[in-house]
Scaffold this motif. Structure first.
Motif, PDB file in Angstrom:
ATOM      1  N   LEU A  61     -15.956   7.126   3.360  1.00 28.68           N
ATOM      2  CA  LEU A  61     -15.984   7.799   4.538  1.00 28.68           C
ATOM      3  C   LEU A  61     -14.552   7.981   5.220  1.00 28.68           C
ATOM      4  N   GLY A  62     -13.382   7.746   4.310  1.00 25.44           N
ATOM      5  CA  GLY A  62     -12.136   8.059   4.948  1.00 25.44           C
ATOM      6  C   GLY A  62     -11.178   7.403   4.032  1.00 25.44           C
ATOM      7  N   GLY A  63     -10.005   7.108   4.236  1.00 23.92           N
ATOM      8  CA  GLY A  63      -9.094   6.741   3.816  1.00 23.92           C
ATOM      9  C   GLY A  63      -7.745   6.233   4.275  1.00 23.92           C
ATOM     10  N   TYR A  64      -6.767   5.684   3.613  1.00 18.10           N
ATOM     11  CA  TYR A  64      -5.272   5.399   4.510  1.00 18.10           C
ATOM     12  C   TYR A  64      -4.422   5.062   3.477  1.00 18.10           C
ATOM     13  N   VAL A  65      -3.100   5.203   3.977  1.00 21.01           N
ATOM     14  CA  VAL A  65      -1.846   4.876   3.315  1.00 21.01           C
ATOM     15  C   VAL A  65      -1.360   3.767   4.200  1.00 21.01           C
ATOM     16  N   LYS A  66      -1.175   2.640   3.671  1.00 22.23           N
ATOM     17  CA  LYS A  66      -0.527   1.511   4.041  1.00 22.23           C
ATOM     18  C   LYS A  66       1.152   1.288   3.724  1.00 22.23           C
ATOM     19  N   PHE A  67       1.705   1.648   4.753  1.00 18.44           N
ATOM     20  CA  PHE A  67       3.228   1.601   4.580  1.00 18.44           C
ATOM     21  C   PHE A  67       3.856   0.514   4.793  1.00 18.44           C
ATOM     22  N   LYS A  68       4.856   0.053   4.139  1.00 25.04           N
ATOM     23  CA  LYS A  68       5.482  -1.359   4.148  1.00 25.04           C
ATOM     24  C   LYS A  68       5.892  -1.695   5.438  1.00 25.04           C
ATOM     25  N   GLY A  69       5.520  -2.862   6.068  1.00 27.66           N
ATOM     26  CA  GLY A  69       5.851  -3.182   7.435  1.00 27.66           C
ATOM     27  C   GLY A  69       4.907  -2.745   8.407  1.00 27.66           C
ATOM     28  N   ASP A  70       3.745  -1.933   8.060  1.00 27.83           N
ATOM     29  CA  ASP A  70       2.679  -1.633   8.869  1.00 27.83           C
ATOM     30  C   ASP A  70       1.806  -2.731   9.143  1.00 27.83           C
ATOM     31  N   MET A  71       1.927  -3.546  10.109  1.00 32.57           N
ATOM     32  CA  MET A  71       1.421  -4.891  10.043  1.00 32.57           C
ATOM     33  C   MET A  71       0.224  -4.935  11.115  1.00 32.57           C
ATOM     34  N   ASN A  72       0.145  -3.735  12.051  1.00 33.18           N
ATOM     35  CA  ASN A  72      -0.973  -3.961  13.150  1.00 33.18           C
ATOM     36  C   ASN A  72      -1.303  -2.499  13.337  1.00 33.18           C
ATOM     37  N   PRO A  73      -2.213  -2.167  13.959  1.00 29.39           N
ATOM     38  CA  PRO A  73      -2.813  -1.052  14.087  1.00 29.39           C
ATOM     39  C   PRO A  73      -1.814  -0.063  15.069  1.00 29.39           C
ATOM     40  N   ALA A  74      -0.881  -0.642  15.858  1.00 24.73           N
ATOM     41  CA  ALA A  74       0.123   0.093  16.759  1.00 24.73           C
ATOM     42  C   ALA A  74       1.340   0.349  15.777  1.00 24.73           C
TER      43      ALA A  74
END
Length: 369
Positions: A61-74
């Motif tokens: 029902l969705g997806g995401y790309v987690k970039f390096k350093g992306d450690m919190n929702p903000a």
């Protein structure tokens, strides 16, 4: 058939959306750690030579790309981020200027719109572009147009000041506006005549039994006409169709917000799955058209300024660009938590709506009774 069709619609569209984020992030030198289609536990995947984990989650029902350093929702700097070596920190999302972060986030919805333009071009190349003129061929007796004074041969040129080029434009405009006054401008015998009409509200049922409340004018067109367009005009027609689809979504959303349209008409994943199977049974053109509209929906919804969606991130980056500094992490965290709660509530609501449209609650009531 329904499940497979749903996966064939939603899977590629999520992939395309996330691919937009991924490629623009790579362009600006941000390392992607995870590229996921679906949420939850991984059911399969691989790691490429750049160290990116490409995977599929069990909940599609969705997806995401987690970039390096992306450690919190903000995506705000943290002590953990500050402790990274300078060369690693340079590869992180937070290290990039605000305009680059803005473009990385905006790339997802933009890619959905680009896909829609390409898909419309393919469809129009296959079947031709509708060119039936916006000329009234017949007037339904005692219908809204008849009561307002429409006559056969009238050419509709405007509706509420908006240009009408072909009969399909007239249909699209009227269908979205049941029980609504519309000011038309028509050409009759070389003269321009204003006509005000209050449309009727009609519940239309398709071949699958799905019902929709639509506006009705009570006029018919001449024989349908299609034209094969050269490539440049094909692109322009596809862009116009995409813009028209977005405009229709804005009108519908506004009607729901103002109470002109019932919230019961809103659908969720279960309804999309049902329609996916139905459209697939009608052939590839109907299926691709449906998939294209869903792609535009995905792009449009993600641009809404709701925290946790792409539009919420873009709003915060715009504020950061104007203020020359980001909002406090606490304020962003609070906003994203609120956005998550709102999205979960909306998901529950539309799922309950879907179940109600399938008659689940009525059947349960009968069993209990």
């Amino acid at each position: 058939m329904t499940i497979l069709s749903f996966l064939l619609v939603i899977g590629p569209l999520i992939f395309i959306h996330e691919l937009g984020h991924y490629f623009v992030g790579r362009w600006f030198g941000v390392k992607a750690e995870i590229f996921s289609i679906g949420f939850g536990r991984e059911i399969g995947g691989w790691t490429d030579r750049r160290g990116t984990r490409w995977k599929v989650g069990w909940m599609p029902l969705g997806g995401y790309v987690k970039f390096k350093g992306d450690m919190n929702p903000a995506s705000a700097p943290t002590d953990e981020w500050l402790s990274l070596p300078p060369e690693e920190r340079a590869e992180t999302f937070q290290a990039k200027p605000v305009w680059q972060r803005f473009l990385i986030v905006a790339a997802g919805p933009v890619t959905n719109f680009l896909f829609a333009i390409l898909a419309f071009m393919i469809i129009f190349a296959a079947i031709g572009y509708p060119t039936t003129p916006a000329v009234v061929h017949g007037v339904v007796e005692a219908g809204p147009a008849d009561r307002a004074g429409f006559q056969p041969g009238d050419r509709v040129v405007e509706a509420n000041g908006r240009g009408i080029d072909i009969f399909a434009d007239l249909q699209s405009y009227v269908r979205l506006r049941p029980d609504t006054p519309i000011r038309f401008t028509v050409e009759r015998g070389g003269e321009t005549i204003p006509i005000k009409v209050v449309t009727d509200a009609t519940v239309v049922q398709d071949n699958f039994g799905n019902e929709a409340r639509m506006g009705s004018l009570g006029v018919t067109s001449g024989p349908p006409a299609f034209e094969t367009l050269p490539p440049l005009q094909l692109f322009g027609a596809a862009v116009s169709q995409t813009v028209e689809t977005v405009r229709a979504m804005i009108v519908t959303l506004g009607q729901v917000i103002t109470g002109q349209r019932s919230m019961k008409e809103m659908g969720g994943p279960l309804k999309i799955a049902q329609y996916s199977g139905q459209q697939a049974s009608l052939g590839w053109i109907a299926f691709v058209w449906f998939m294209t509209v869903i792609s535009i929906n995905l792009g449009f919804i993600n641009l809404l300024p709701i925290p946790l969606l792409d539009g919420g991130h873009l709003l915060f980056y715009t504020i950061e660009g104007v203020r020359r500094k980001p909002l406090k992490p606490e304020a962003q965290e609070w906003a994203f938590r609120t956005g998550l709660a709102a999205l979960l509530a909306l998901m529950i609501f539309v799922t309950l709506n879907d179940l109600a449209s399938f008659g689940v609650w009525t059947k349960l009531g009968g069993l209990i009774g």
